[in-house]
Design a protein around this motif. Structure first.
Motif, mmCIF file in Angstrom:
data_model
loop_
_atom_site.group_PDB
_atom_site.id
_atom_site.type_symbol
_atom_site.label_atom_id
_atom_site.label_comp_id
_atom_site.label_asym_id
_atom_site.label_seq_id
_atom_site.Cartn_x
_atom_site.Cartn_y
_atom_site.Cartn_z
ATOM 1 N N HIS A 1 0.852 -1.181 0.000
ATOM 2 C CA HIS A 1 0.000 0.000 0.000
ATOM 3 C C HIS A 1 0.893 1.238 0.000
ATOM 4 O O HIS A 1 1.751 1.388 0.890
ATOM 5 C CB HIS A 1 -0.907 0.006 1.227
ATOM 6 N N PRO A 2 0.756 2.148 -0.976
ATOM 7 C CA PRO A 2 1.655 3.316 -1.066
ATOM 8 C C PRO A 2 1.722 4.125 0.220
ATOM 9 O O PRO A 2 2.798 4.588 0.617
ATOM 10 C CB PRO A 2 1.050 4.129 -2.218
ATOM 11 N N GLY A 3 0.566 4.289 0.894
ATOM 12 C CA GLY A 3 0.562 5.064 2.129
ATOM 13 C C GLY A 3 1.376 4.408 3.223
ATOM 14 O O GLY A 3 2.132 5.075 3.948
ATOM 15 N N LEU A 4 1.247 3.101 3.364
ATOM 16 C CA LEU A 4 2.015 2.371 4.376
ATOM 17 C C LEU A 4 3.515 2.445 4.091
ATOM 18 O O LEU A 4 4.325 2.668 4.990
ATOM 19 C CB LEU A 4 1.572 0.908 4.414
ATOM 20 N N VAL A 5 3.867 2.244 2.829
ATOM 21 C CA VAL A 5 5.290 2.249 2.472
ATOM 22 C C VAL A 5 5.892 3.632 2.714
ATOM 23 O O VAL A 5 6.995 3.754 3.259
ATOM 24 C CB VAL A 5 5.476 1.810 1.004
ATOM 25 N N LYS A 6 5.175 4.680 2.338
ATOM 26 C CA LYS A 6 5.687 6.036 2.555
ATOM 27 C C LYS A 6 5.862 6.329 4.041
ATOM 28 O O LYS A 6 6.823 6.985 4.457
ATOM 29 C CB LYS A 6 4.744 7.055 1.916
ATOM 30 N N TYR A 7 4.925 5.860 4.854
ATOM 31 C CA TYR A 7 5.026 6.072 6.302
ATOM 32 C C TYR A 7 6.270 5.388 6.856
ATOM 33 O O TYR A 7 7.018 5.967 7.651
ATOM 34 C CB TYR A 7 3.776 5.546 6.992
ATOM 35 N N LEU A 8 6.514 4.148 6.430
ATOM 36 C CA LEU A 8 7.683 3.414 6.911
ATOM 37 C C LEU A 8 8.987 4.061 6.442
ATOM 38 O O LEU A 8 9.996 4.017 7.151
ATOM 39 C CB LEU A 8 7.609 1.954 6.445
ATOM 40 N N ILE A 9 8.971 4.654 5.253
ATOM 41 C CA ILE A 9 10.154 5.375 4.784
ATOM 42 C C ILE A 9 10.441 6.569 5.703
ATOM 43 O O ILE A 9 11.603 6.846 6.049
ATOM 44 C CB ILE A 9 9.962 5.836 3.327
ATOM 45 N N LYS A 10 9.393 7.270 6.141
ATOM 46 C CA LYS A 10 9.576 8.397 7.063
ATOM 47 C C LYS A 10 10.154 7.917 8.389
ATOM 48 O O LYS A 10 11.013 8.572 8.993
ATOM 49 C CB LYS A 10 8.244 9.103 7.286
ATOM 50 N N VAL A 11 9.684 6.750 8.860
ATOM 51 C CA VAL A 11 10.237 6.186 10.100
ATOM 52 C C VAL A 11 11.727 5.894 9.921
ATOM 53 O O VAL A 11 12.546 6.212 10.789
ATOM 54 C CB VAL A 11 9.482 4.893 10.478
ATOM 55 N N PHE A 12 12.067 5.299 8.778
ATOM 56 C CA PHE A 12 13.475 4.991 8.510
ATOM 57 C C PHE A 12 14.309 6.267 8.479
ATOM 58 O O PHE A 12 15.395 6.326 9.080
ATOM 59 C CB PHE A 12 13.608 4.255 7.178
ATOM 60 N N GLU A 13 13.836 7.280 7.769
ATOM 61 C CA GLU A 13 14.610 8.524 7.636
ATOM 62 C C GLU A 13 14.813 9.194 8.991
ATOM 63 O O GLU A 13 15.857 9.796 9.245
ATOM 64 C CB GLU A 13 13.907 9.479 6.668
#
Length: 323
Positions: free
Chosen positions: A216-228
Motif C-alpha cells: 500500500h503506497p501510504g504504508l510504504v511512505k510512512y515506513l520510509i519516514k520512520v526509517f529517515e
C-alpha cells in the motif's frame, strides 16, 4: 496405468501372431490380465486367446472420453456462473494486494529475493540485534551482491553492538565496495526492508517465521519516514560510536540500560532491545551500580531516578556525535 510391462508387450504380440498363448507363459506378466488383453480359450482352459487391440483400446478410452465430457460440461457451467461477476470486475478498479502474509522462512526468503531482484534504485534496511550468524550473513550476501553490482543504493541501520561482531564487519567490508551506507544506533525498531518505495517487509511474529509484505503506497511512505527519522539520528559506521563515558563515568549504552531498568524491563528484554547478549547486559548493569554506589537492584532504580541521569538536559554520551 497406461503402459504395458516389457514382458507383457512381447507376449501379447506373440499371442496376436499365433492366435493363442499358454496360460503358464503369462505368469511373469500380470499386466496382460490387468489390461484385459487375453481371455480364456473356450476349447482349452490351459490356453488364452488375445483380445483384438481395437477392442481393448475402445474399452479403455471410453471412460476417459466420458470424464473429459463431464469436465468440459463442468467448465462451461462454472464459466456461466462467474460470467456476471467477471463483467462487474471489469468495471471496477484493479485490486491491490496491500498486505500479504508470508508464512515460513522459505516463502519469506522467496518474496525478498523477488523484490530485491526487481529493485532498481534503493533498498532501505533496519536490522536490529547484535552480530549475525554465518548462515544469515551468507544468505544476505547472495541476495545483496547483485544489487551492489547493479549500482542500487543501499542504506542499512544496525545497532552499535554489531561494531564488535567480526562476521558482520566482514560482510560490511564486502558490501562497502558498492553504493552502500551503514549507520548504527543503540536501539532500533523491528526489522524492516523497503525496496524502491514500492514494497516493504516487516516481521509479524517475534520468531521471524511470519512476515508481512506491504504494498500500500501510504504504508510504504510512512515506513520510509520512520526509517529517515532513525537514519538522521544514527552514527556512520566508520565514525566512533558514542560510547565514551560522560563526566560521571557512565557510558551512552549504560544510560540506555538505566532508562530501560527504570521502565521495569528485565535483563533479557534489555539485552534483546539493545542487541547484546544477557551476560554483556548484566556486566553493564554491574558497572552502572558501581558508578552510582548501589548495593541492590531495587536501590539501583532509586539511585538512577535521583541522579538526574535520565533528565533531558543530562549530557549525551559522545557529545555531538549522537544528536
Amino acid at each position: 496405468m497406461t503402459d504395458l510391462c516389457e514382458e507383457g508387450t512381447q507376449l501379447y504380440a506373440t499371442a496376436l501372431s499365433t492366435g493363442r498363448i499358454a496360460r503358464a507363459e503369462i505368469a511373469e506378466a500380470p499386466c496382460l490380465l490387468d489390461f484385459a488383453l487375453l481371455h480364456p480359450d473356450p476349447d482349452d482352459e490351459n490356453w488364452l486367446r488375445p483380445v483384438p487391440p481395437s477392442v481393448v483400446l475402445a474399452q479403455r478410452l471410453h471412460p476417459l472420453e466420458r470424464e473429459i465430457l463431464d469436465r468440459r460440461r463442468m467448465s462451461i457451467e462454472l464459466t456461466e456462473s462467474f460470467e456476471p461477476f467477471m463483467a462487474l470486475s471489469a468495471l471496477a478498479p484493479a485490486p491491490t494486494h496491500a498486505i500479504t502474509v508470508l508464512e515460513g522462512a522459505k516463502r519469506i526468503n522467496a518474496a525478498l529475493n523477488l523484490a530485491t531482484a526487481e529493485c532498481r534504485h534503493e533498498v532501505l534496511t533496519v536490522q536490529p540485534g547484535g552480530g549475525r550468524s554465518e548462515h544469515i550473513l551468507k544468505q544476505a550476501l547472495e541476495r545483496d551482491r547483485p544489487l551492489m553490482e547493479r549500482g542500487v543504493r543501499m542504506r542499512t541501520l544496525y545497532q552499535h553492538t554489531v561494531r564488535h561482531s567480526l562476521g558482520t564487519m566482514a560482510y560490511v567490508d564486502v558490501m562497502s565496495r558498492g553504493k552502500v551506507e551503514i549507520r548504527t544506533l543503540e536501539e532500533l525498531i523491528g526489522r524492516l526492508i523497503i525496496c524502491d518505495e514500492t514494497v516493504a517487509f516487516v516481521p509479524a511474529h517475534d520468531d521471524q517465521q511470519v512476515a508481512l509484505e506491504l504494498r500500500h503506497p501510504g504504508l510504504v511512505k510512512y515506513l520510509i519516514k520512520v526509517f529517515e527519522n532513525l537514519w538522521s539520528r544514527a552514527t556512520p559506521l566508520r565514525e566512533e560510536a558514542p560510547y565514551e563515558p560522560t563526566r560521571d563515568g557512565i557510558t551512552g549504552v549504560q544510560r540506555s540500560i538505566a532508562r530501560l531498568l527504570v521502565e521495569g524491563h528485565v535483563d533479557e528484554a534489555i539485552a534483546r532491545r539493545l542487541g547484546m547478549n544477557v551476560r554483556t547486559c548484566r556486566a553493564h548493569i554491574a558497572k552502572l551500580a558501581t558508578a552510582l554506589g548501589s548495593g541492590s537492584r531495587a536501590q539501583l532504580g532509586y539511585l538512577i531516578a535521583q541522579s538526574g541521569l535520565l533528565d533531558e538536559d543530562h549530557p549525551i554520551p559522545g557529545g555531538d556525535a549522537h544528536p
